[in-house]
Design a protein around this motif. Structure first.
Motif, PDB file in Angstrom:
ATOM      1  N   ARG A 100     -10.696 -10.930   1.286  1.00 35.34           N
ATOM      2  CA  ARG A 100     -10.927 -12.315   1.691  1.00 35.34           C
ATOM      3  C   ARG A 100     -11.847 -13.013   0.698  1.00 35.34           C
ATOM      4  N   LEU A 101     -11.587 -12.749  -0.578  1.00 36.96           N
ATOM      5  CA  LEU A 101     -12.331 -13.402  -1.653  1.00 36.96           C
ATOM      6  C   LEU A 101     -11.358 -14.280  -2.424  1.00 36.96           C
ATOM      7  N   TYR A 148      -2.508  -6.182  -4.687  1.00 38.72           N
ATOM      8  CA  TYR A 148      -2.682  -5.440  -3.439  1.00 38.72           C
ATOM      9  C   TYR A 148      -3.422  -6.352  -2.477  1.00 38.72           C
ATOM     10  N   THR A 149      -3.438  -5.994  -1.220  1.00 42.94           N
ATOM     11  CA  THR A 149      -3.999  -6.891  -0.194  1.00 42.94           C
ATOM     12  C   THR A 149      -5.210  -6.317   0.522  1.00 42.94           C
ATOM     13  N   GLU A 150      -5.500  -5.024   0.324  1.00 42.18           N
ATOM     14  CA  GLU A 150      -6.605  -4.415   1.053  1.00 42.18           C
ATOM     15  C   GLU A 150      -7.606  -3.787   0.097  1.00 42.18           C
ATOM     16  N   THR A 151      -8.871  -3.858   0.503  1.00 45.03           N
ATOM     17  CA  THR A 151      -9.957  -3.259  -0.261  1.00 45.03           C
ATOM     18  C   THR A 151     -10.868  -2.510   0.703  1.00 45.03           C
ATOM     19  N   LEU A 152     -11.955  -1.973   0.203  1.00 49.34           N
ATOM     20  CA  LEU A 152     -12.923  -1.329   1.076  1.00 49.34           C
ATOM     21  C   LEU A 152     -14.313  -1.444   0.474  1.00 49.34           C
ATOM     22  N   PHE A 153     -15.294  -1.410   1.344  1.00 56.04           N
ATOM     23  CA  PHE A 153     -16.695  -1.468   0.940  1.00 56.04           C
ATOM     24  C   PHE A 153     -17.410  -0.248   1.493  1.00 56.04           C
ATOM     25  N   PRO A 154     -18.469   0.188   0.811  1.00 56.24           N
ATOM     26  CA  PRO A 154     -19.082  -0.416  -0.379  1.00 56.24           C
ATOM     27  C   PRO A 154     -18.236  -0.182  -1.623  1.00 56.24           C
TER      28      PRO A 154
END
Length: 708
Positions: free
Chosen positions: A54-55, A63-69
């Motif tokens: 959502r940046l 791609y559409t998904e990421t993860l944190f940290p």
């Protein structure tokens, strides 16, 4: 209790205490960065989950998904948005395309590559709650492509785009973060790191117009990539303000000298406000690449038999000044004001006219011309020269021309339409427009006429401007134009084997962009013809009886007080006019060899004349001659000849090897660099305002370049 029992109880208590401490001591903690890079497992209950990107500046990732940290320690989208890294990604395309505020930077060639690389680090690809890592080779390709654009705005390569730290190899399992961009390139699978399809007529097309320093570097880099089998880019040094002096080389074997292959150079933009030569060399580089790829027999033969070096800008600092305000004058302005405007940026950043900054060797020759041993070649640089103000651009070019066996060259200028040849310094100090020829007057006229006759308007009455009014069909002796010391072409002729002329390309020093295409078509054939002129005269090898090349041997022409010397492998080139010439080859510790050579008019290539020298115990200046067998080489008839003429040894050969012997230049530049560092500590780059006061925490000092 007996002592033995008491001892056993103490041991048990100690062991229990140790076990208690071990159970209470925290286990080794897996850092999030280590986890994301696959170095350890996350603690139970804290394993990150894939989440939607959502940046706004990273929404076009493949791609559409990421993860944190993430690998930078950001634990949420909000932390990323507040960081200087994300702020940089939001403005990087604007900064790079601005080219330092001068308009038209090279960042367009890096958009959106750099931003998407940054997103790959800040928002790592997530699959099955596990981070995927971007490919190192993609990062390295983008860095090569875009480094010049960062240099142009004095910005360091961002730490989080460290290709070794945040990217991995294909063997380790990686993905291409620019995959989506590849799809947009009309199916060009080789867009990153490979060659484009040869049948694509638009790729490699020349954009006529002015190019900023960043754009120039980008075009040269892309041209070298497209023709990587015959081209490479390299830097000969840096300007006073730290800009690379970028050159591009074309050769059948780029990067090394090949036996008997002539080396030619073209240098543009010595005066920063004379921009036409800079642009034409950029067009020439693209044209050579395009024609070679399209199978032009003429260009392929030229590149495969000649090592061509193009230095579009010797004075990038001056050009930036001129581009910002040097072309503002109009025809209806007052003449003095117009002259002043047109000369903005002529000098380098130190105020030095680079075409007056080379060692004045012509004066040394004039002082010695009545001596019996008077010669005009390989004149040593006097030590006192280094006590003066030597520009870093001049220094870089001198080292360049001493390191490569150039035999033909041209430096390009504007404000006139004529080819001027040495000498530039009048042989009489009181007469400033006095005809002052070199011993190779005939050869220089042929060189100059090769360019002028291939130009459609040079030498015609209606094309005259400035000194060309006094020229003879487009060529003129330099001293007849304006006598001055320290020119590049005088230095080249008197210090090296290179025969160099000054080509004045047109009356307008900084022509409008709409005039560039026509200027290119006027000079295109002249450039090619000039480069082909390297295959005029003779060439050959000077060898010993064992077939080994002799470095530093001299090849003399009777009646011409100017020798050439052999290169590392014993090869040489000697430009000559048609006719009969008596040649002499000499080397310390060897007997002398003499040949009579006839060069017929219209020879399509250089004749081959080799010499074999015999070891001798005699002194180098002895009169003994080594007899050579009669031979016929290609179209050149070489006959045995005995007698004097030619040869001899230059008494200052040892001095010739002395180049800045006391490191005067280093001391001089060290103090200048110290002053510049002090100035730059107080004065931040123009883009610094984008990052200070933005509320994003500490200022990103990692974007500031470290001084060399």
């Amino acid at each position: 209790m007996d002592p033995e029992t008491r001892s056993r109880q103490q041991i048990v208590l100690i062991l229990l205490g140790a076990l208690t401490l071990a159970s209470c001591y925290p286990q080794h903690r897996c850092e999030y960065e280590d986890y994301l890079l696959g170095r350890c497992r996350s603690p139970l209950g804290r394993r990150p989950k894939c989440t939607e990107i959502r940046l706004s500046y990273c929404e076009d990732m493949p791609y559409t998904e990421t993860l944190f940290p993430n690998a930078l320690g950001h634990t949420s989208r909000e932390e990323v948005e507040l960081g200087a890294e994300y702020l940089l990604m939001s403005v990087v395309e604007t900064l790079l395309s601005s080219g330092g505020g001068g308009g038209g930077g090279g960042g367009g060639q890096c958009s959106p590559d750099v931003r998407m690389l940054g997103c790959a680090v800040m928002t790592p690809r997530c699959e099955h709650d596990w981070p995927m890592q971007p490919c190192r080779h993609v990062c390295e390709t983008v860095r090569r492509r875009c480094a010049a654009a960062f240099d142009a705005i004095a910005m360091a390569w961002p730490y989080f785009l460290d290709c070794d730290r945040f990217f991995v190899s294909e063997e380790e399992g990686c993905y291409d973060p620019l995959e989506g961009l590849r799809v947009e390139q009309d199916g060009d699978d080789d867009y990153y790191g490979g060659l484009p399809p040869a049948e694509d007529p638009s790729f490699g097309s020349i954009r006529f117009g002015h190019h900023s320093e960043a754009e120039l570097a980008s075009v040269l880099s892309q041209t070298a990539e497209r023709c990587s089998d015959v081209a490479r880019t390299y830097s000969i040094g840096r300007s006073y303000e730290g800009r690379d002096l970028l050159a591009i080389e074309f050769s059948g074997n780029p990067g090394r000298h090949e036996l008997l292959e002539p080396e030619v150079r073209l240098v543009g933009n010595m005066h920063g406000n004379e921009a036409l030569g800079r642009q034409l060399l950029l067009y020439l580089a693209q044209d050579l690449c395009n024609e070679y790829r399209q199978g032009s027999p003429r260009v392929q033969a030229l590149i495969n038999t000649t090592r061509i070096h193009l230095l579009p800008s010797m004075n990038p600092d001056g050009y930036e000044v001129a581009a910002a305000g040097g072309q503002d004058a109009t025809e209806d302005e007052e003449e003095g004001r117009k002259y002043g405007a047109r000369n903005v940026g002529r000098t380098n950043a130190q105020g030095i006219d680079l075409n007056r900054n080379f060692p004045d060797l012509a004066s040394i020759v004039y002082r010695r011309r009545r001596l019996r041993t008077y010669r005009t070649d390989h004149i040593a640089i006097p030590d006192f020269y280094w006590f003066g103000k030597v520009a870093p651009e001049t220094y870089a070019v001198m080292k360049w021309v001493r390191s490569i066996p150039f035999m033909l060259g041209a430096n390009l200028h504007g404000g006139d339409l004529v080819v001027a040849y040495p000498y530039d310094l009048s042989k009489h100090p009181q007469q400033h427009k006095l005809f002052s020829p070199t011993p190779d007057e005939k050869v220089f006229k042929i060189i100059a006429r090769t360019y002028a006759d291939s130009h459609p308007t040079m030498g015609r009455d209606q094309a005259w401007c400035g000194s060309s009014r006094a020229s003879k069909n487009g060529i003129i002796n330099g001293a007849q134009v304006s006598s001055f010391a320290g020119s590049m072409q005088d230095f080249s002729y008197l210090h090296t084997n290179c025969y160099e002329v000054a080509v004045n390309l047109g009356c307008d020093k900084f022509p409008a962009e709409e005039d560039m295409e026509n200027a290119w078509h006027e000079n295109q054939e002249a450039f090619i013809s000039f480069l082909e002129g390297a295959h005029r005269g003779i060439k050959g090898l000077v060898k010993d009886e064992g077939g080994n090349g002799i470095k530093g041997a001299r090849v003399s022409v009777r009646g011409v007080r100017h020798d050439v010397t052999t290169a590392e492998q014993g090869d040489y080139w000697r430009l000559l006019a048609p006719g009969v010439h008596i040649l002499t080859a000499t080397a310390a510790g060897y007997t002398r060899a003499i040949k009579r050579v006839r060069l017929p008019p219209g020879m399509p290539h250089a004749g081959r004349v080799d010499f074999v020298l015999t070891k001798t115990a005699l002194e180098p200046n002895a009169t003994a001659l080594n007899r050579v067998e009669e031979e016929v080489v290609v179209v050149v008839r070489a006959e045995e000849e005995e007698g004097g003429g030619g040869g001899g040894y230059y008494s200052e050969q040892d001095d010739y090897e002395r180049f800045d012997p006391y490191n005067h230049f280093e001391r001089y530049t060290a103090s200048a660099l110290a002053a510049r560092r002090q100035e730059r500590r107080a004065e931040k780059p123009w883009w610094w305002s984008f990052f200070v006061g933005s509320g994003g925490g500490a200022a990103p000092t990692w974007l500031l370049r470290k001084e060399d």
